[in-house]
Design an enzyme around this catalytic site. Structure first.
Site, PDB file in Angstrom:
ATOM      1  N   ASP A 250      -6.134   3.500 -11.742  1.00 36.41           N
ATOM      2  CA  ASP A 250      -7.444   2.941 -12.052  1.00 36.41           C
ATOM      3  C   ASP A 250      -8.515   3.998 -11.797  1.00 36.41           C
ATOM      4  OD1 ASP A 250      -9.839   1.473 -12.170  1.00 36.41           O
ATOM      5  OD2 ASP A 250      -8.848  -0.345 -11.443  1.00 36.41           O
TER       6      ASP A 250
ATOM      7  N   ASP B 175       0.818  -1.200   0.000  1.00 35.26           N
ATOM      8  CA  ASP B 175       0.000   0.000   0.000  1.00 35.26           C
ATOM      9  C   ASP B 175       0.856   1.256   0.000  1.00 35.26           C
ATOM     10  OD1 ASP B 175      -2.546   1.441   0.314  1.00 35.26           O
ATOM     11  OD2 ASP B 175      -1.738   1.925   2.286  1.00 35.26           O
TER      12      ASP B 175
END
Length: 227
Positions: A129, A106
């Site tokens: 995305d 992350d």
């Protein structure tokens, strides 16, 4: 701490699997396995140089090209997609790239726990995305929390560079970054794309971006500096 990148499933090819087994321990690390505290980039790279972080390196085409094009800069790439990282390992081996290290996990956790304030020369986020469905917008990487954290990790005059071919996301990125008091937009002019900048020559055009052009999707770049 927020989760900012959602893992994607994917199976590695045999070549990628071999590259992973052969090279990951040399060139990469999982974010969860990093020692507590700021990452010692000087120790990892074996030198003290400006450090650039790319969030979401995908299959590594742009990442490898930019690292090769700027050997005086050390590059970190954080990504959750293991086949993409494995493909980037293959690129590292093929081109003998020495100024690039990979991190799996992350990005928010990496920035928050392992990168010191004022430690980064630049942060790059290319074609994240877009999560186009409204119910998924909360999953978008670029939000006010991440941008504020990025700004705090940049050196004075350090840059945040973003690019996307998804127009609604481009406008959202522009609004979020413009609202961050620690950043200043470098764009000039008041034309229809006010707030955006031309693609810098040093950002390579990938196969993905070329396909976007062929499908008549406009690619927009944003370039902000730390004030």
């Amino acid at each position: 701490m927020s989760q900012t990148i959602y893992p994607q499933r994917g199976r590695m090819t045999p070549g990628q699997q071999r590259a992973w087994e052969r090279a990951w321990d040399r060139w990469g690390s999982d974010v969860v396995d990093l020692p507590e505290g700021p990452l010692d980039t000087a120790d990892w790279f074996g030198r003290t140089s400006p450090v650039v972080l790319e969030i979401g390196s995908g299959m590594g085409e742009t990442t490898a090209a930019m690292a090769l094009g700027a050997p005086e800069i050390d590059h970190l790439a954080v990504e959750v997609y293991q086949p993409g990282l494995a493909q980037l390992l293959l690129r590292i081996e093929h081109a003998q790239i020495t100024n690039l290290r990979l991190l799996r996990g992350d990005a928010f956790r990496l920035l928050d726990e392992h990168l010191a304030p004022g430690s980064l020369h630049a942060v790059r986020i290319y074609f994240p995305d877009p999560w186009p469905k409204r119910r998924h917008h909360k999953r978008r990487l670029v939000n006010s929390e991440l941008v504020a954290l990025v700004a705090s990790r940049l050196l004075p005059d350090g840059t945040l560079h973003l690019a996307t071919d998804w127009e609604p996301y481009a406008e959202e990125m522009l609004a979020v970054c413009s609202a961050e008091p620690g950043l200043r937009n470098t764009a000039a002019g008041e034309d229809a794309l006010a707030g955006f900048v031309p693609r810098p020559a040093w950002r390579p055009v990938t196969k993905f971006e070329q396909r976007a052009h062929e499908e008549l999707r406009v690619v927009r770049d944003l370039l902000f500096t730390r004030v």
